[in-house]
Design an enzyme around this catalytic site. Structure first.
Site, PDB file in Angstrom:
ATOM      1  N   ASP A  11      10.760 -21.848 -11.556  1.00  0.00           N
ATOM      2  CA  ASP A  11      10.473 -22.044 -10.134  1.00  0.00           C
ATOM      3  C   ASP A  11      11.744 -22.621  -9.531  1.00  0.00           C
ATOM      4  O   ASP A  11      12.161 -23.716  -9.891  1.00  0.00           O
ATOM      5  CB  ASP A  11       9.295 -23.020 -10.004  1.00  0.00           C
ATOM      6  N   HIS A  18       4.411 -23.863  -2.068  1.00  0.00           N
ATOM      7  CA  HIS A  18       4.449 -23.367  -3.452  1.00  0.00           C
ATOM      8  C   HIS A  18       3.766 -22.000  -3.568  1.00  0.00           C
ATOM      9  O   HIS A  18       3.384 -21.590  -4.657  1.00  0.00           O
ATOM     10  CB  HIS A  18       3.721 -24.342  -4.389  1.00  0.00           C
ATOM     11  N   ASN A 104      20.896 -23.807 -24.564  1.00  0.00           N
ATOM     12  CA  ASN A 104      19.570 -23.186 -24.634  1.00  0.00           C
ATOM     13  C   ASN A 104      18.743 -23.734 -23.474  1.00  0.00           C
ATOM     14  O   ASN A 104      18.728 -24.949 -23.268  1.00  0.00           O
ATOM     15  CB  ASN A 104      18.928 -23.554 -25.987  1.00  0.00           C
ATOM     16  N   TYR A 227       7.534 -34.065 -16.918  1.00  0.00           N
ATOM     17  CA  TYR A 227       7.138 -33.443 -18.167  1.00  0.00           C
ATOM     18  C   TYR A 227       7.457 -31.956 -18.124  1.00  0.00           C
ATOM     19  O   TYR A 227       7.031 -31.244 -17.227  1.00  0.00           O
ATOM     20  CB  TYR A 227       5.654 -33.662 -18.453  1.00  0.00           C
ATOM     21  N   LYS A 230       4.804 -27.810 -19.428  1.00  0.00           N
ATOM     22  CA  LYS A 230       3.405 -27.732 -19.018  1.00  0.00           C
ATOM     23  C   LYS A 230       3.164 -26.596 -18.026  1.00  0.00           C
ATOM     24  O   LYS A 230       2.032 -26.275 -17.729  1.00  0.00           O
ATOM     25  CB  LYS A 230       3.002 -29.042 -18.315  1.00  0.00           C
ATOM     26  N   ASP A 232       3.188 -23.120 -15.638  1.00  0.00           N
ATOM     27  CA  ASP A 232       3.272 -21.719 -15.247  1.00  0.00           C
ATOM     28  C   ASP A 232       3.831 -20.806 -16.351  1.00  0.00           C
ATOM     29  O   ASP A 232       4.996 -20.413 -16.329  1.00  0.00           O
ATOM     30  CB  ASP A 232       4.111 -21.606 -13.959  1.00  0.00           C
ATOM     31  N   GLN A 240      -1.119  -1.352 -29.420  1.00  0.00           N
ATOM     32  CA  GLN A 240      -1.333  -0.060 -30.109  1.00  0.00           C
ATOM     33  C   GLN A 240      -0.781  -0.038 -31.540  1.00  0.00           C
ATOM     34  O   GLN A 240      -0.004  -0.904 -31.935  1.00  0.00           O
ATOM     35  CB  GLN A 240      -0.714   1.103 -29.301  1.00  0.00           C
ATOM     36  N   SER A 241      -1.217   0.979 -32.271  1.00  0.00           N
ATOM     37  CA  SER A 241      -0.749   1.262 -33.647  1.00  0.00           C
ATOM     38  C   SER A 241      -0.676   0.019 -34.524  1.00  0.00           C
ATOM     39  O   SER A 241       0.412  -0.432 -34.884  1.00  0.00           O
ATOM     40  CB  SER A 241       0.635   1.914 -33.649  1.00  0.00           C
ATOM     41  N   ASP A 285      -3.656 -23.855  -3.094  1.00  0.00           N
ATOM     42  CA  ASP A 285      -2.519 -23.472  -3.947  1.00  0.00           C
ATOM     43  C   ASP A 285      -2.969 -22.683  -5.182  1.00  0.00           C
ATOM     44  O   ASP A 285      -2.438 -22.864  -6.293  1.00  0.00           O
ATOM     45  CB  ASP A 285      -1.701 -24.702  -4.380  1.00  0.00           C
ATOM     46  N   TYR A 346       0.013 -37.443 -15.997  1.00  0.00           N
ATOM     47  CA  TYR A 346       1.254 -36.707 -15.722  1.00  0.00           C
ATOM     48  C   TYR A 346       1.411 -36.374 -14.246  1.00  0.00           C
ATOM     49  O   TYR A 346       2.261 -35.600 -13.866  1.00  0.00           O
ATOM     50  CB  TYR A 346       1.291 -35.409 -16.547  1.00  0.00           C
TER      51      TYR A 346
HETATM   52  P1  13P Z   1       4.084 -24.969  -8.972  1.00  0.00           P
HETATM   53  O1  13P Z   1       4.039 -25.589 -10.350  1.00  0.00           O
HETATM   54  O2  13P Z   1       3.710 -23.534  -8.982  1.00  0.00           O
HETATM   55  O3  13P Z   1       5.396 -25.233  -8.298  1.00  0.00           O
HETATM   56  O4  13P Z   1       2.943 -25.673  -8.114  1.00  0.00           O
HETATM   57  C1  13P Z   1       3.023 -27.042  -7.894  1.00  0.00           C
HETATM   58  C2  13P Z   1       1.943 -27.591  -7.034  1.00  0.00           C
HETATM   59  O5  13P Z   1       1.917 -28.774  -6.835  1.00  0.00           O
HETATM   60  C3  13P Z   1       0.923 -26.719  -6.458  1.00  0.00           C
HETATM   61  O6  13P Z   1       0.033 -27.421  -5.638  1.00  0.00           O
HETATM   62  P1  13P Z   2      -3.881   3.516 -31.612  1.00  0.00           P
HETATM   63  O1  13P Z   2      -3.673   4.982 -31.857  1.00  0.00           O
HETATM   64  O2  13P Z   2      -2.691   2.876 -31.029  1.00  0.00           O
HETATM   65  O3  13P Z   2      -4.430   2.797 -32.809  1.00  0.00           O
HETATM   66  O4  13P Z   2      -5.033   3.406 -30.428  1.00  0.00           O
HETATM   67  C1  13P Z   2      -6.264   4.013 -30.586  1.00  0.00           C
HETATM   68  C2  13P Z   2      -7.041   4.045 -29.317  1.00  0.00           C
HETATM   69  O5  13P Z   2      -7.871   4.901 -29.145  1.00  0.00           O
HETATM   70  C3  13P Z   2      -6.797   3.022 -28.289  1.00  0.00           C
HETATM   71  O6  13P Z   2      -7.575   3.152 -27.149  1.00  0.00           O
HETATM   72 MG    MG Z   3       6.597 -24.584  -6.917  1.00  0.00          MG
HETATM   73 MG    MG Z   4       4.652 -21.974  -9.923  1.00  0.00          MG
END
Ligand code: 13P
Ligand code: 13P
Ligand code: MG
Ligand code: MG
Length: 365
Positions: A11, A18, A104, A227, A230, A232, A240-241, A285, A346
């Site tokens: 966000d 929001h 990261n 924090y 937590k 969104d 499949q498969s 919200d 929190y």
């Molecule tokens: P967001 O985590 O989507 O920003 O929403 C925060 C919020 O306080 C919504 O009322």
């Molecule tokens: P798969 O061939 O991926 O196993 O799926 C079978 C099916 O019919 C899903 O709706």
């Molecule tokens: Mg927000």
């Molecule tokens: Mg959000």
């Protein structure tokens, strides 16, 4: 061919309040990722948003936790934040909780779900993105998809799924992990993941170790007084498969679970599955909502998305979610519409309660 699908979200400023996202932010993000693709860092990308959360869906060959990919996401969020500040959008840079990139983005505010896979001859994947809720919202959904034979017919009738799946569950307070197999350990699994603020499903695997689903769940960490971990969440599911069919995965959303989030992240509300164009969170919200972007991977290219909840088959689920919202809203500031006391720690409630501390007098015996 090994491909990594990385979904990194943050966000970086709401429009209005929001409730949604200014189109300019998606434009800036698209520019940044286009540049990265032309430099060969990404195979493909798709930028979208749910409510006020910007979603960078990216494919590449650098594996999970790649510093370059995380740095690209971080720099993209920074560029979007600059734009958000120019437009004075609400809470510009809200989820960028660190001053500098440290290798990261995990634990720095943004949410991350990544999976490195050997691409199958046909590789259908679904990226679920939710706003106004937290990663525990996926617990019941993932249980239905991968462990509930009343949801997923393949668990019973498909020999490739009949063995069941392995759930990776995090204790987000203690920073511990446990692996549980279904159907053998179903009751143990449920004993944990029914506590959706404490034990949260991080990933699901086939019993041979192949990844089936991964979410943006992380341990809780306190950064810059907030924090992290937590908010969104996102979830990637392969279909499949040998994995549940697309329709089995989606079926899990037809009975909206009641999840924490909604207004000020402090209330329970139903998780409403919506098409992309309904992702703005308006009433109180919320209510919490989820979109589903379906892709076929083709040598790492993202063929899609298909807007999977854009279907009248989910009208009844949405109606149900509205009914539940009406009902819960009648309770106003009372539990269990408002979160329990422990979760309210929190939020901003403790500062209100502090004011009353001195007013409490000891009761005479
Ligand atoms: P967001 O985590 O989507 O920003 O929403 C925060 C919020 O306080 C919504 O009322
Ligand atoms: P798969 O061939 O991926 O196993 O799926 C079978 C099916 O019919 C899903 O709706
Ligand atoms: Mg927000
Ligand atoms: Mg959000």
């Amino acid at each position: 061919m090994k491909v990594t699908l990385s979904v990194i979200k943050a966000d970086i400023g709401g429009y209005v309040g929001h409730s949604g996202m200014h189109p300019k932010l998606e434009e800036v993000a698209n520019e940044k990722l286009r540049e990265a693709q032309s430099q060969g860092l990404l195979i493909d990308y798709f930028v979208t948003r749910v409510g006020d959360d910007l979603q960078l869906i990216m494919t590449h060959t650098r594996g999970e936790n790649s510093q370059e990919i995380h740095e690209l996401a971080w720099n993209t969020f920074l560029a979007c934040t600059e734009e958000a500040k120019r437009l004075k959008l609400y809470g510009a840079g809200q989820d960028l909780l660190s001053d500098s990139f440290s290798g990261n983005v995990k634990g720095m505010g943004p949410g991350v779900a990544e999976m490195e896979i050997e691409e199958r001859p046909s590789e259908p994947v679904i990226v679920f993105m939710a706003d106004k809720t937290s990663p525990g919202a996926w617990n019941l959904i993932l249980y239905r998809i991968f462990a509930d034979p009343f949801n997923t017919a393949g668990l019973v009738i498909d020999p490739k799924m009949h063995d069941g799946f392995r759930f990776e569950v995090l204790d987000v307070f203690e920073n511990k992990v446990v692996y549980l197999d279904t159907p053998e350990e179903t009751y143990d699994l449920l004993a944990l993941i029914g506590s959706i603020e404490h034990y949260i499903v991080k990933a699901v695997y086939k019993k041979n170790g192949d990844i089936a689903a991964v979410s943006s769940t992380t341990k809780l960490s306190l950064i810059a007084g907030k924090y992290v971990g937590k908010d969104d969440p996102v979830l990637i599911v392969r279909a499949q498969s040998g994995f549940p069919a697309v329709g089995e995965v989606l079926e899990a959303f037809t009975r909206p679970p009641i999840v924490p989030g909604f207004m000020r992240g402090s209330h329970f509300g139903p998780l409403m599955p919506v098409p992309f164009h309904y992702s703005n969170t308006t009433r109180f919200d919320g209510p919490p909502r989820v979109i589903a972007a379906g892709f076929q991977l083709a040598d790492g290219r993202l063929v899609g998305p298909r807007d999977l909840f854009d279907d009248p088959a989910f009208d009844r689920a949405r109606e149900h979610a509205n009914f539940v919202s009406d009902y819960l809203r009648r309770m106003g500031p009372f539990e269990p519409h408002r979160l329990g006391e422990k979760e309210m720690e929190y939020t901003t409630l403790p500062s209100v309660l502090k004011k009353l501390e001195d007013r409490f007098k000891k009761l005479e015996e």
